[in-house]
Design an enzyme around this catalytic site. Structure first.
Site, PDB file in Angstrom:
ATOM      1  CG  HIS A 134      -1.906   0.954   1.422  1.00  0.00           C
ATOM      2  ND1 HIS A 134      -1.658   2.257   1.773  1.00  0.00           N
ATOM      3  CD2 HIS A 134      -3.259   0.858   1.291  1.00  0.00           C
ATOM      4  CE1 HIS A 134      -2.800   2.916   1.856  1.00  0.00           C
ATOM      5  NE2 HIS A 134      -3.794   2.095   1.558  1.00  0.00           N
ATOM      6  CG  ASP A 211       0.371  -2.599   6.375  1.00  0.00           C
ATOM      7  OD1 ASP A 211      -0.577  -2.709   7.181  1.00  0.00           O
ATOM      8  OD2 ASP A 211       0.269  -2.014   5.280  1.00  0.00           O
ATOM      9  CD  GLN A 214      -6.820  -4.832   3.802  1.00  0.00           C
ATOM     10  OE1 GLN A 214      -7.831  -5.522   3.897  1.00  0.00           O
ATOM     11  NE2 GLN A 214      -6.865  -3.523   3.624  1.00  0.00           N
ATOM     12  CE  LYS A 237      -7.274  -0.537   6.015  1.00  0.00           C
ATOM     13  NZ  LYS A 237      -7.945   0.188   4.947  1.00  0.00           N
ATOM     14  CB  CYS A 375      -3.798   3.413  -1.449  1.00  0.00           C
ATOM     15  SG  CYS A 375      -5.033   4.668  -1.111  1.00  0.00           S
TER      16      CYS A 375
END
Lengths: 417, 151
Positions: A134, A211, A214, A237, A375
């Site tokens: 991202h 990261d 998700q 999220k 993104c």
């Protein structure tokens, strides 16, 4: 707390209809059609338990934290700080003070680039990322490169969207100081082999930033078992409020890192000559934080825990299989991202319609998807597509949502096919 | 199928979108500009061939975009040919006003009234930029700028 227990999941059966009843927004319509919300990878909807937790703060015990010498300030401080314990347990951290509140994962990564990067990386040092990152895990490193002269290296992926491990390993060497990778792609759904990545990065002495934006919503994470040095994610999220995010860092690293921002709450003492910093975690939390949002995130994690990430993951995987199968039957549809190990995200192209046109037409059928570059413009270039349409699944999606999507794509075909 | 969708995706637009006119690089373009819509990733290049007096002798474009963007660029390049720079900018003002309701209240001249098929975007705020991107890019090219972005 006024929040009730999350929907009962029964004996081994995940009752998605009971789960849906916890999300007030799912009962509304969009353009007079039932809402099929398939954009949770961008931001997820909130269960009643989170909404209630946030309004409860404002209705019953809102005050600033860490300051007031009165009952409601002490009470809200305890709830705010208690959220750190919930997050510590959720990701398996050793200490609550290793949990730093930020606005979102983007801010968490910027904090690392600013504080760790500026102080511990020097000209010629290398940061390794992957092609599927991202923008939030690309741009901060480019800024650091331009400022400090570090070298940014990018590990390639296959046409299916899998990391090429041998090529990744070839990029590692004595100059590698940080490996920063997504655990799961927000565009392709690919789940990266981060155990292996962390192991190989540590073998050359590099630190590792994961990261987890998700990933944390779909499967259990244990940062100690993984051995990563930093782990970041966003609250919004994960069915929590926007404006609250998390940075996990190993205590030893966070202690060595200087503050990101200066101000109130992050100091131990201040004179005009010199200030000294507060201890972890407050050293990194200057100013009045997002109090109700943090408490809302705690409620969201408790909600997810109540359903169980294993049960959620199994439900989503079943739905992903169904969606993949149903979409594959749509004329002219090509799925972008076909790694064997993937979760909850389907990006696709129709060979007769642009993603933006698709999104507009299916919006009128009540179906919410994302269309665009997500993104991740470098990834779009890698996959040789200008944009994709992306349907992403959350714990509340059901087969009816997928059926609505497939039906709406039929209308796209009427226009463009 | 809703009426505003039919209004947005009229046959003319679908036709221009599928078979865009003037979709090629230009021989001897004097001015060109690149337009980006970072929101959706649409990208196009407008080529203009201006004579010594600044009149548009030829106009063409290349790029990737949605049906609205492609149709708008296709129709725009068709209508630009033979117009003065002044007329082209007037056309932009009228088109921009039609799509957004902003700017001076300029009506489309009779000979470019066919652009009205694109007025359906007014009901789709997120799609206005798809229609106006080629036009902003054209104005940039006329002014000698090389690149514009709609955000």
């Amino acid at each position: 707390m006024t929040s009730s227990n999350p929907a009962e999941i029964g004996t081994g059966m995940y009752d998605v209809e009971a789960v849906r009843a916890d999300f007030p927004i799912l009962s509304r319509t969009m353009h007079d059609k039932p809402l099929a919300f398939l954009d949770s990878a961008a931001s997820a909807q909130k269960p009643r338990q989170v909404i209630d937790a946030v309004s409860d703060v404002y209705e019953r015990e809102y005050a600033n934290v860490h300051r007031g010498l009165y009952q409601i300030s002490e009470a809200v401080t305890a709830r705010y700080e208690g959220t750190r314990d919930i997050i510590r347990d959720f990701i398996g951290a050793a200490h609550s003070h290793e949990i730093i509140f930020t606005r979102n994962a983007t801010e968490s990564i910027n904090l690392i680039a600013y504080s760790f990067g500026r102080n511990f990386l020097k000209e010629g040092d290398e940061v390794v990322i992957t092609e599927l990152e991202h923008h939030a895990n690309i741009v901060p490193w480019q800024m650091l490169r331009d400022e400090k002269g570090i070298v940014l290296k990018v590990a390639p992926i296959t046409d299916d969207g899998e990391l090429i491990m041998s090529a990744f390993e070839d990029l590692l060497g004595p100059k590698t100081k940080l490996v920063a990778v997504a655990q799961m792609s927000n565009v392709l759904g690919t789940i990266l082999p981060i155990e292996d990545i962390i192991h190989r990065a540590h073998a050359v002495g590099a630190k590792v930033l994961i990261d987890g934006c998700q990933a944390v919503t779909h499967f259990p994470v244990d940062v100690q078992a993984l051995g990563c040095d930093f782990y970041v994610f966003s609250g919004h999220k994960l069915y929590g409020p926007s404006g609250i995010g998390v940075l996990y860092g190993r205590e030893e690293l966070l202690n060595a890192m200087p503050p990101f921002m200066g101000g109130g709450d992050m100091i131990s003492s201040v004179t005009f000559e010199k200030s000294t910093w507060a201890k972890l975690p407050h050293k990194f939390e200057a100013g009045t934080p997002a109090i109700a949002q943090a408490i809302g995130l705690g409620a969201a994690i408790e909600y997810v825990n109540g359903l169980g990430l294993d049960a959620i993951g199994a439900h989503e995987q079943d739905l992903l299989n169904y969606a993949t199968q149903q979409l594959s039957s749509v004329d002219g549809l090509r799925i972008i991202g076909t790694a064997p190990n993937k979760a909850s995200v389907i990006s696709f192209m129709l060979d007769y319609a642009h993603p933006h046109d698709i999104a507009t037409i299916i919006d009128r059928a009540g179906v919410a998807v994302r269309a665009g570059h997500h993104c991740a413009q470098p990834l779009m270039q890698r996959m040789d597509v200008p944009a994709t349409t992306r349907a992403s699944l959350g714990l509340y999606n059901n087969r009816a949502d997928i059926d609505a999507l497939v039906r709406a794509l039929g209308e796209v075909q009427e226009f463009f096919g | 199928m809703s009426d505003d969708l039919r209004e947005l995706y009229q046959e003319v637009i679908l036709d221009h979108g599928k078979n865009p006119r003037n979709f090629h690089e230009s021989d001897g373009a004097t001015n060109e500009a690149r337009g980006n819509n970072p929101l959706c990733g649409d990208q196009l290049v407008i080529y203009l061939k201006l004579d010594a007096d600044g009149n548009v002798e030829d106009a063409s474009f290349l790029g990737k975009g949605c049906a609205i963007c492609m149709a708008s660029a296709s129709m725009m390049t068709d209508l630009l040919k033979g117009r003065s720079g002044e007329e082209a900018k007037h056309m932009f003002d009228a088109f921009h006003h039609m799509c957004t309701g902003e700017g001076d209240d300029v009506e489309l001249e009779e000979d470019v009234e066919k652009l009205k098929v694109l007025s359906g975007v007014r009901e789709f705020p997120t799609r206005v930029k798809c229609a106006t991107l080629p036009w902003h890019t054209m104005v940039a090219a006329l002014s000698g700028e090389n690149e514009i972005s709609t955000e």
